[in-house]
Design an enzyme around this catalytic site. Structure first.
Site, PDB file in Angstrom:
ATOM      1  N   GLU A 233      48.336  31.717  30.474  1.00 38.81           N
ATOM      2  CA  GLU A 233      47.740  32.463  31.950  1.00 38.81           C
ATOM      3  C   GLU A 233      49.094  33.140  32.024  1.00 38.81           C
ATOM      4  O   GLU A 233      50.100  33.001  31.999  1.00 38.81           O
ATOM      5  CB  GLU A 233      47.175  31.763  32.947  1.00 38.81           C
ATOM      6  CG  GLU A 233      46.624  32.473  33.578  1.00 38.81           C
ATOM      7  CD  GLU A 233      45.866  33.322  34.343  1.00 38.81           C
ATOM      8  OE1 GLU A 233      46.133  34.365  34.451  1.00 38.81           O
ATOM      9  OE2 GLU A 233      44.702  33.161  33.365  1.00 38.81           O
TER      10      GLU A 233
ATOM     11  N   ASP B  72      52.416  35.492  28.186  1.00 36.20           N
ATOM     12  CA  ASP B  72      51.639  36.459  28.255  1.00 36.20           C
ATOM     13  C   ASP B  72      51.284  35.746  26.160  1.00 36.20           C
ATOM     14  O   ASP B  72      52.087  35.073  25.734  1.00 36.20           O
ATOM     15  CB  ASP B  72      52.403  38.202  26.807  1.00 36.20           C
ATOM     16  CG  ASP B  72      51.571  38.663  25.635  1.00 36.20           C
ATOM     17  OD1 ASP B  72      50.800  39.601  25.962  1.00 36.20           O
ATOM     18  OD2 ASP B  72      51.205  38.928  24.844  1.00 36.20           O
TER      19      ASP B  72
ATOM     20  N   ASP C 266      39.913  39.736  29.908  1.00 34.39           N
ATOM     21  CA  ASP C 266      39.822  40.689  30.824  1.00 34.39           C
ATOM     22  C   ASP C 266      39.514  41.657  29.594  1.00 34.39           C
ATOM     23  O   ASP C 266      40.131  42.039  28.481  1.00 34.39           O
ATOM     24  CB  ASP C 266      41.602  41.489  30.739  1.00 34.39           C
ATOM     25  CG  ASP C 266      41.198  43.176  31.610  1.00 34.39           C
ATOM     26  OD1 ASP C 266      40.339  43.610  31.340  1.00 34.39           O
ATOM     27  OD2 ASP C 266      42.021  42.905  32.334  1.00 34.39           O
TER      28      ASP C 266
ATOM     29  N   LYS D   6      38.231  50.762  29.661  1.00 35.51           N
ATOM     30  CA  LYS D   6      38.663  51.982  29.475  1.00 35.51           C
ATOM     31  C   LYS D   6      38.811  52.679  27.383  1.00 35.51           C
ATOM     32  O   LYS D   6      39.899  51.555  26.995  1.00 35.51           O
ATOM     33  CB  LYS D   6      39.376  52.367  29.940  1.00 35.51           C
ATOM     34  CG  LYS D   6      39.632  52.916  31.767  1.00 35.51           C
ATOM     35  CD  LYS D   6      40.663  53.193  32.778  1.00 35.51           C
ATOM     36  CE  LYS D   6      39.674  53.181  34.060  1.00 35.51           C
ATOM     37  NZ  LYS D   6      40.929  53.910  34.645  1.00 35.51           N
TER      38      LYS D   6
ATOM     39  N   THR E  28      33.621  27.599  33.662  1.00 35.46           N
ATOM     40  CA  THR E  28      34.943  27.975  34.548  1.00 35.46           C
ATOM     41  C   THR E  28      34.034  28.763  35.512  1.00 35.46           C
ATOM     42  O   THR E  28      32.461  28.495  35.537  1.00 35.46           O
ATOM     43  CB  THR E  28      34.899  29.573  33.755  1.00 35.46           C
ATOM     44  OG1 THR E  28      34.346  30.435  33.010  1.00 35.46           O
ATOM     45  CG2 THR E  28      35.508  29.632  32.279  1.00 35.46           C
TER      46      THR E  28
ATOM     47  N   GLU F  99      31.834  31.728  35.017  1.00 37.32           N
ATOM     48  CA  GLU F  99      30.269  31.510  34.343  1.00 37.32           C
ATOM     49  C   GLU F  99      29.612  30.501  35.074  1.00 37.32           C
ATOM     50  O   GLU F  99      28.380  31.477  35.522  1.00 37.32           O
ATOM     51  CB  GLU F  99      30.671  30.249  32.999  1.00 37.32           C
ATOM     52  CG  GLU F  99      30.021  29.881  32.430  1.00 37.32           C
ATOM     53  CD  GLU F  99      30.054  29.809  30.538  1.00 37.32           C
ATOM     54  OE1 GLU F  99      29.222  29.851  29.929  1.00 37.32           O
ATOM     55  OE2 GLU F  99      31.041  28.792  31.041  1.00 37.32           O
TER      56      GLU F  99
END
Length: 242
Positions: free
Chosen positions: A56, A83, A106, A110, A175, A178
């Site tokens: 995470e 990461d 995520d 864009k 989750t 969800e």
């Protein structure tokens, strides 16, 4: 990068790599982006014979889930704050996991941000390469356009088979997102991806090979690591050695 293991919060330099090693007869499951840890902690508590690794990037969520695991005394769960691509590339063995879970990552909608997506042609090999032959990746997103892009990337990969999961997971929402999205009636795209490629086979996506700067040699074809330069960080030496 911070690591929680066996009730202790550690720095990467304090542990030996890989973070979680292979163990005969004891499968490993990885969740990338576990958020508050609803699914990860519950699974680790219910399945003591399976090892779990959670990754995470948000420190607040990582610490919250780690504290929940500590209160339950879970010794089969390790969590990492960092990461995910770095952890997969430098801190884990290839083919170490029986299952990888990625839920509601995520989507970076864009166009200028899309190279940050976890599953594109240039990065998907790090995720799929964590799976052992026959291992399964579970993926879900409420951003249908993003989900379809991920499905298309995976469908073009010769080392996996891709199946769309119709309806909810058999064991229910996995989750907090969800739970919320199902209640709202929001469409959710779910995928089940199985690694077909044998051990040692390349897991590079054919459309992303040109973007790979460094990769993993198949088993039996790895050269000895170069001598470490003075001051070189341990993780860098390990990355070269693998």
């Amino acid at each position: 990068m911070r690591i929680w293991r066996e009730g202790r919060e550690l720095e990467l330099r304090e542990i030996a790599l890989p973070i979680v090693s292979r163990a005969a007869g004891c499968p490993l499951e990885i969740e990338i982006g576990f958020g508050k840890g609803r699914f990860l902690v519950a699974q680790a508590a219910a399945r003591q014979g399976t090892r779990f690794l959670g990754i995470e990037s948000a420190p607040t969520y990582w610490r919250l889930a780690s504290r929940r695991a500590a209160r339950r005394g879970l010794l089969n769960l390790v969590t990492v704050c960092g990461d995910a691509l770095y952890v997969l590339a430098a801190c884990l063995e290839r083919g170490c996991a029986s299952t990888v879970h990625i839920y509601f990552p995520d989507p970076w909608p864009k166009i200028r941000h899309r190279r940050r997506r976890l599953l594109d042609e240039g990065t998907v090999d790090l995720v799929l390469g964590a799976l052992e032959p026959g291992g399964v990746l579970y993926f879900a997103t409420d951003h249908v356009d993003y989900g379809e892009a991920v499905r298309d990337v995976l469908a073009r990969h010769p080392g996996v088979s891709v199946e769309c999961v119709e309806g909810p997971w058999p064991d229910g929402p996995r989750t907090n997102y969800e739970v919320k999205y199902q209640r709202e009636g929001r469409p959710i795209l779910r995928l089940r991806v199985t690694r077909r490629a044998p051990a040692g086979a390349s897991m590079l996506h054919p459309d992303g090979v040109a973007e790979v700067a460094a990769g993993w040699a198949p088993e039996g074809h790895r050269s000895a690591p170069p001598a470490a330069e003075p001051g070189t960080e341990p993780w860098a030496r390990t990355c070269l050695a693998w």
